[in-house]
Write a protein that holds these residues in place. Structure first.
Motif, short mmCIF file in Angstrom:
data_model
loop_
_atom_site.label_atom_id
_atom_site.label_comp_id
_atom_site.label_asym_id
_atom_site.label_seq_id
_atom_site.Cartn_x
_atom_site.Cartn_y
_atom_site.Cartn_z
N ARG A 123 13.15 7.02 -22.78
CA ARG A 123 11.71 7.02 -22.98
C ARG A 123 10.98 7.49 -21.73
N GLN A 124 11.48 7.10 -20.58
CA GLN A 124 10.85 7.53 -19.33
C GLN A 124 11.06 9.03 -19.10
N TRP A 125 12.25 9.55 -19.43
CA TRP A 125 12.47 10.98 -19.31
C TRP A 125 11.56 11.76 -20.26
N LEU A 126 11.35 11.21 -21.47
CA LEU A 126 10.42 11.83 -22.40
C LEU A 126 9.02 11.84 -21.81
N GLY A 127 8.65 10.74 -21.15
CA GLY A 127 7.35 10.68 -20.49
C GLY A 127 7.22 11.74 -19.41
N LEU A 128 8.29 11.96 -18.65
CA LEU A 128 8.28 12.98 -17.60
C LEU A 128 8.06 14.37 -18.19
N VAL A 129 8.78 14.67 -19.26
CA VAL A 129 8.65 15.98 -19.91
C VAL A 129 7.24 16.18 -20.45
N LEU A 130 6.70 15.15 -21.11
CA LEU A 130 5.35 15.25 -21.66
C LEU A 130 4.31 15.41 -20.54
#
Length: 295
Positions: A123-130
C-alpha cells in the motif's frame, strides 16, 4: 468535548501555520534574496528561542547529540527552506512547491528501506507511485506550454527537489541518530546550524541587499512568530499530549491549503490537469501515512 476540540483543532492549526510558510516566503522574497531572508529569519528566531530556553530551563544535550542535531538542522531547515525559497524566487507557484515537498512522507519511507532496512507495504509503494504520478501531472501542465509555465525554470524545479531531499534525508537521519534532546534545545541547535548554512550561502551567492518595506517586515514577523515559533510551540503541546501522529496524518492537507491560500492572495491558478494531479498526489501521501499509523 473540550478534549475532542483540542485534539482536532490544534493539529489542524499546526498544519495551517506550516502552510503559511510558503505564503510568507512569497511576500518577503521581492525585498531580499532567499538565503539573506532566511538568515535574518533564523537570527530573529534564535534570539526568541534563547529567551524561551532560559525561561523553561532547557536541558542541553552532549556534544555528540548536538552534532547529530546540527546535521539534522542543515538538512531539515537549511536544505529544505533554502530549496523552497529559491524555487519560489525562481517563479514556481507556492502551491506547486508545497505539493512537491509534500511528498516527503513517501520519499522518507523509500529512503528508510535503503538506509534503515525498514519494510514497506504494498500500500505504501502504491502511495509512492501515485504521489510521483500526481506531481508529474502538475509539472506537465506547468511546463507543458500553453503559457502556464511562464517564469518557471529548470532551476526552480531542482531547488524544490533539493528541498524534498533535504527534509526527507533529515527525517531519516533524525530517526537513525535521534538524541532524545529537549525539544527547545534541539530546535535551537538545529536553527543555529541552519543559520550558519544560510550565512555561507548569503555571503557566497548573494548581494545581501535588503529593502525593509512594510510588506517585508510584516512577512518576517509572521514567519518568525507564526511559523518558526508558533508552529514549534504547538508541536511541543501535541507531543506532550501524545498526538504527534495526528500531525503526520494531517500533513498531506498542506498542499491543498497552500494552493487555496495562493489562489486567494496571489491569484495562482491550477488548471484541470494540475488539480487532478494534486488530488492524485495527496491520495498517494494519504495512503502512505494512514498505513504508517496502523502498523
Amino acid at each position: 468535548m473540550r478534549s475532542l476540540f483540542f485534539s482536532l483543532f490544534i493539529p489542524a492549526l499546526f498544519v495551517w501555520l506550516w502552510s503559511t510558510g510558503f505564503i510568507g516566503a512569497k511576500y518577503g522574497l521581492p525585498y531580499a534574496e532567499p538565503f539573506t531572508l532566511l538568515l535574518i529569519r533564523m537570527l530573529l528566531t534564535l534570539s526568541l528561542l534563547v529567551v524561551l530556553a532560559r525561561i523553561l530551563k532547557t536541558r542541553w544535550p552532549g556534544w555528540r547529540g548536538a552534532g547529530h542535531l546540527a546535521v539534522t538542522g542543515i538538512l531539515v531547515h537549511g536544505c529544505y527552506l533554502g530549496g523552497v525559497y529559491y524555487a519560489i524566487d525562481g517563479g514556481m507557484a507556492s502551491g506547486v512547491v508545497s505539493l512537491i515537498v509534500g511528498l516527503q512522507p513517501l520519499v522518507t519511507a523509500a529512503a528508510a528501506v535503503f538506509f534503515l532496512k525498514e519494510s514497506v507495504s504494498g500500500r505504501q509503494w502504491l502511495g509512492l507511485v501515485l504521489g510521483l504520478l500526481g506531481v508529474a501531472l502538475v509539472l506537465a501542465e506547468k511546463y507543458g506550454g500553453h503559457g502556464s509555465g511562464v517564469g518557471l525554470t529548470i532551476w526552480s524545479l531542482l531547488w524544490s527537489l533539493l528541498a524534498l531531499a533535504g527534509i526527507s534525508m533529515g527525517t531519516v537521519y533524525q530517526k537513525r541518530h535521534g538524541t532524545g534532546a529537549d525539544l527547545v534545545a534541539g530546535t535551537l541547535i538545529q536553527y543555529s546550524a541552519a543559520a550558519m548554512f544560510f550565512a555561507v550561502g548569503a555571503f557566497t551567492l548573494e548581494t545581501r541587499e535588503v529593502e525593509w518595506s512594510l510588506q517585508l517586515q510584516l512577512s518576517m514577523a509572521w514567519l518568525v512568530l507564526g511559523v518558526s515559533i508558533g508552529a514549534i510551540l504547538l508541536l511541543m503541546w501535541l507531543i506532550r499530549q501524545g498526538a504527534a501522529s495526528q500531525v503526520a496524518s494531517l500533513f498531506y492537507l498542506v498542499p491543498p491549503v497552500t494552493a487555496l491560500e495562493a489562489f486567494l492572495l496571489f491569484d495562482e491558478r491550477l488548471g484541470g490537469l494540475a488539480m487532478a494531479g494534486g488530488m492524485v498526489a495527496i491520495t498517494g501521501v494519504a495512503l502512505s501515512v494512514t498505513q504508517g499509523q496502523k502498523t
